[in-house]
Motif scaffolding. Structure first.
Motif, short mmCIF file in Angstrom:
data_model
loop_
_atom_site.label_atom_id
_atom_site.label_comp_id
_atom_site.label_asym_id
_atom_site.label_seq_id
_atom_site.Cartn_x
_atom_site.Cartn_y
_atom_site.Cartn_z
N TYR A 98 0.83 -1.21 0.00
CA TYR A 98 0.00 0.00 0.00
C TYR A 98 0.87 1.25 0.00
O TYR A 98 0.60 2.20 -0.75
N TRP A 99 1.92 1.26 0.82
CA TRP A 99 2.71 2.49 0.91
C TRP A 99 3.47 2.77 -0.39
O TRP A 99 3.84 3.90 -0.67
N SER A 100 3.67 1.75 -1.19
CA SER A 100 4.31 1.94 -2.50
C SER A 100 3.32 2.43 -3.54
O SER A 100 3.64 3.30 -4.36
N GLU A 101 2.11 1.87 -3.53
CA GLU A 101 1.17 2.11 -4.63
C GLU A 101 -0.11 2.83 -4.22
O GLU A 101 -0.88 3.24 -5.09
N GLY A 102 -0.38 2.94 -2.93
CA GLY A 102 -1.64 3.54 -2.50
C GLY A 102 -1.58 5.04 -2.36
O GLY A 102 -0.51 5.66 -2.37
N SER A 103 -2.76 5.63 -2.22
CA SER A 103 -2.87 7.08 -2.03
C SER A 103 -2.35 7.46 -0.64
O SER A 103 -2.59 6.75 0.33
N LYS A 104 -1.63 8.59 -0.56
CA LYS A 104 -1.04 9.03 0.72
C LYS A 104 -1.41 10.49 0.99
O LYS A 104 -1.57 11.29 0.07
N CYS A 105 -1.50 10.79 2.26
CA CYS A 105 -1.81 12.15 2.69
C CYS A 105 -0.59 13.04 2.45
O CYS A 105 0.53 12.69 2.84
N LYS A 106 -0.79 14.17 1.79
CA LYS A 106 0.29 15.11 1.49
C LYS A 106 -0.02 16.47 2.11
O LYS A 106 -1.17 16.79 2.40
N ALA A 107 1.03 17.26 2.27
CA ALA A 107 0.84 18.60 2.83
C ALA A 107 -0.09 19.43 1.95
O ALA A 107 -0.93 20.20 2.43
N HIS A 108 0.05 19.28 0.63
CA HIS A 108 -0.80 20.03 -0.30
C HIS A 108 -2.14 19.34 -0.53
O HIS A 108 -3.03 19.92 -1.18
N ARG A 109 -2.29 18.10 -0.02
CA ARG A 109 -3.54 17.38 -0.17
C ARG A 109 -3.78 16.54 1.08
O ARG A 109 -3.56 15.33 1.10
N PRO A 110 -4.22 17.19 2.16
CA PRO A 110 -4.36 16.50 3.45
C PRO A 110 -5.61 15.63 3.52
O PRO A 110 -6.50 15.86 4.32
N GLN A 111 -5.66 14.62 2.64
CA GLN A 111 -6.79 13.71 2.62
C GLN A 111 -6.38 12.35 3.17
O GLN A 111 -5.44 11.74 2.68
#
Length: 225
Positions: A98-111
């Motif tokens: 998941y951490w390689s291919e999944g969606s992650k929370c970013k500073a510019h996109r805090p989802q």
């Protein structure tokens, strides 16, 4: 004498056309020694591109077969190296996947969402097995296909629906990527099925746990033995 001259001329024509000595002998009904004498002046006929391709294929075919056999044997041995995975091993594999291919929370996109996207059916299979291990109910999963609009959209939708075990009508609306004629795409052909998006409903808490699990793995990797 005239007949012999005509045979000589014909032999030269055949040789220039790429015919072998044996073929010329068979067609003209003369001795091979005569043919050798008559056609020794013309240049040796050049092989066509197709003839060269066939020769190269024949020369390299044994090497390719040996290489493919060695490759297959290596893969089979590697499969045996894995054997049977424990639940903990699958758990750790899933976190890394998941951490390689999944969606992650970013500073510019805090989802904080749990969304996994991949074009490799085997990756989707392992990911779904991991979600099952985590007791994520099938009812919480939503699936969506992403694919170029010029591809076989219906075929791709059926492929992914069959893979995950749902009806095609249960898929969310497919996302179509606009085709840019200037782009030379590599992902074409009957095996191109786009990507499958797997979303976990109410996945914020799961995402937070995944992020914590990953950093737990990182901390363990940093610690001295």
């Amino acid at each position: 004498m005239q007949a012999k001259t005509e045979l000589q001329a014909r032999a030269r024509e055949l040789r220039l056309a790429g015919r072998t000595y044996d073929e010329i002998v068979a067609e003209l009904g003369v001795a091979k020694s005569s043919v050798s004498l008559w056609v020794r002046d013309p240049p040796k006929p050049q092989k066509t591109a197709e003839q060269m391709r066939v020769m190269n294929e024949s020369r390299w075919e044994p090497h390719r077969k040996a290489r493919d056999l060695a490759r297959q044997q290596t893969k089979e041995a590697a499969v045996r190296d894995i054997g049977r995975m424990t639940d903990r091993e699958l758990f750790l594999v899933g976190v890394g996947l998941y951490w390689s291919e999944g969606s992650k929370c970013k500073a510019h996109r805090p989802q904080e969402v749990t969304v996994f996207i991949n074009s490799d059916p085997s990756m989707i299979t392992v990911y779904l097995a991991w979600l099952e291990l985590l007791h994520i109910e099938p009812e919480r999963l939503r699936y969506r296909v992403m694919i170029h609009e010029s591809a076989d959209v219906a075929g791709a939708e059926k492929f992914w629906a069959d893979l995950v075990g749902i009806d095609v009508t249960s898929l969310d609306k497919t996302t179509l990527k606009k085709h840019n004629p200037k782009t030379v795409r590599k992902n074409v052909g009957e095996n191109y099925r786009g990507c499958l998006v797997v979303r976990v409903l109410k996945g914020a808490d799961l995402y937070r746990r995944i992020e914590g699990w990953w950093y737990g793995i990182v901390l363990c990797a940093k610690r001295p033995a």
